[in-house]
Design a protein around this motif. Structure first.
Motif: not given
Length: 321
Positions: A110, A106-107, A113-114, A133-136
């Motif tokens: 991130n 996950a890190a 920038h997926t 945990k992810v921005q996607a």
């Protein structure tokens, strides 16, 4: 965003939608717009006029911890037809296989920038953990025995294209229900849309607790298929079984395989469905799989359209759902 389901499924329940982790808890007002948009994409795909700039500049990563040529390729086509940059991560040759944890992954994602992440995993709840945990935006492409939401949506779209509605239809889901995330997602979605759902299979492969989901349980094909509108066969998932839950392939087909004799118990022109891959001669006879009543190839076609619709909606923050 509301949290629903046994794994905290973020499931298009409120605006803006960030993830699609399951269909449990989705209501018709959320399901129908997805199917409508998917129908639009199905027509565009046939005309070869898909909007290839819709996801231009967006990155879609297919992160598959389990093999699935059909689903992965379908998501890849969906992303590319919308103009996304698509990356297929092969877990067998990635850092994950060398001991990297899911949170480490996950890190890493991130840092890349997926925008959109499609996840298939053998453990129920893994996509939900990544989604925290992810921005996607995360799409569940199948997790353990939990859910496979886009499969249920494409199955629903296929059914609607033939019947025009759901209310009053009787659907028989047959075979290895215990290990089938496809069965669970379809039960949640089809009952929400007003269908009567039967599950059919041997007692070793149909958990009694599944009756709590609003389905009727049948242990013979002759009883379960009588008068149904749709026969949905499931793959026998030996890789998930412990011990001898089914007899030999020949014996299984003898009692639970779909052949023309058993199909004749359903309504005339009942649809035959299968999520694939098929074990011909185990759960389904080739003459049935390749018959005029079979919509198995149409399911594959609708899979691309549904996944385009889901990616479109998530990329726009859920405004289309």
């Amino acid at each position: 965003m509301s949290e629903r389901g046994s794994h905290g499924s973020n499931v298009f329940l409120t605006r803006p939608a960030r993830h699609l982790l399951g269909v449990q808890g989705m209501h018709p007002g959320r399901i129908t717009p997805i199917l409508d948009l998917a129908e639009h994409y199905a027509l565009l795909n046939r005309s070869r006029k898909t909007p290839r700039d819709l996801l231009r500049g967006r990155t879609l990563i297919n992160l598959f911890f389990e093999d699935s040529t059909r689903t992965r390729t379908s998501f890849e086509l969906a992303g590319k037809r919308l103009g996304a940059d698509v990356v297929n991560m092969t877990v067998a040759s990635s850092s994950v296989n060398k001991g990297e944890t899911l949170l480490d992954t996950a890190a890493t994602l991130n840092a890349m920038h997926t925008d959109l992440l499609v996840v298939r995993h053998s453990q129920s709840g893994a996509p939900a953990l990544l989604a925290q945990k992810v921005q996607a935006s995360v799409v569940n492409a199948g997790d353990g025995t939990h859910e496979h939401p886009t499969q249920a949506l494409l199955d629903a779209l296929t059914i609607r294209r033939h019947f025009g509605m759901f209310e009053g239809l009787t659907i028989a889901i047959c075979g290895d229900v215990s290990h089938s995330r496809v069965a669970r997602s379809n039960i949640h979605l089809l009952t929400a849309m007003g269908c009567q759902v039967r599950v059919v299979g041997p007692p070793t492969l149909v958990p009694g607790a599944i009756g709590a989901l609003g389905v009727s349980i049948h242990h013979t094909m002759e009883d379960g298929l009588r008068g149904v509108d749709v026969v949905m066969m499931l793959r026998v998932q030996r890789e998930r079984m412990k011990g001898t839950q089914v007899p030999s392939a020949r014996e299984y087909f003898r009692f639970y395989g779909l052949d023309n004799r058993r199909l004749a118990l359903a309504k005339p022109h009942a649809l035959v469905m299968h999520p694939g891959p098929m074990n011909r001669g185990v759960e389904i006879d080739s003459r049935v799989a390749d018959s005029d009543q079979s919509v198995i190839r149409e399911q594959v076609e609708m899979g691309v359209a549904v996944r385009m619709a889901v990616l479109d909606i998530l990329a726009r923050g859920g405004d289309g759902a």
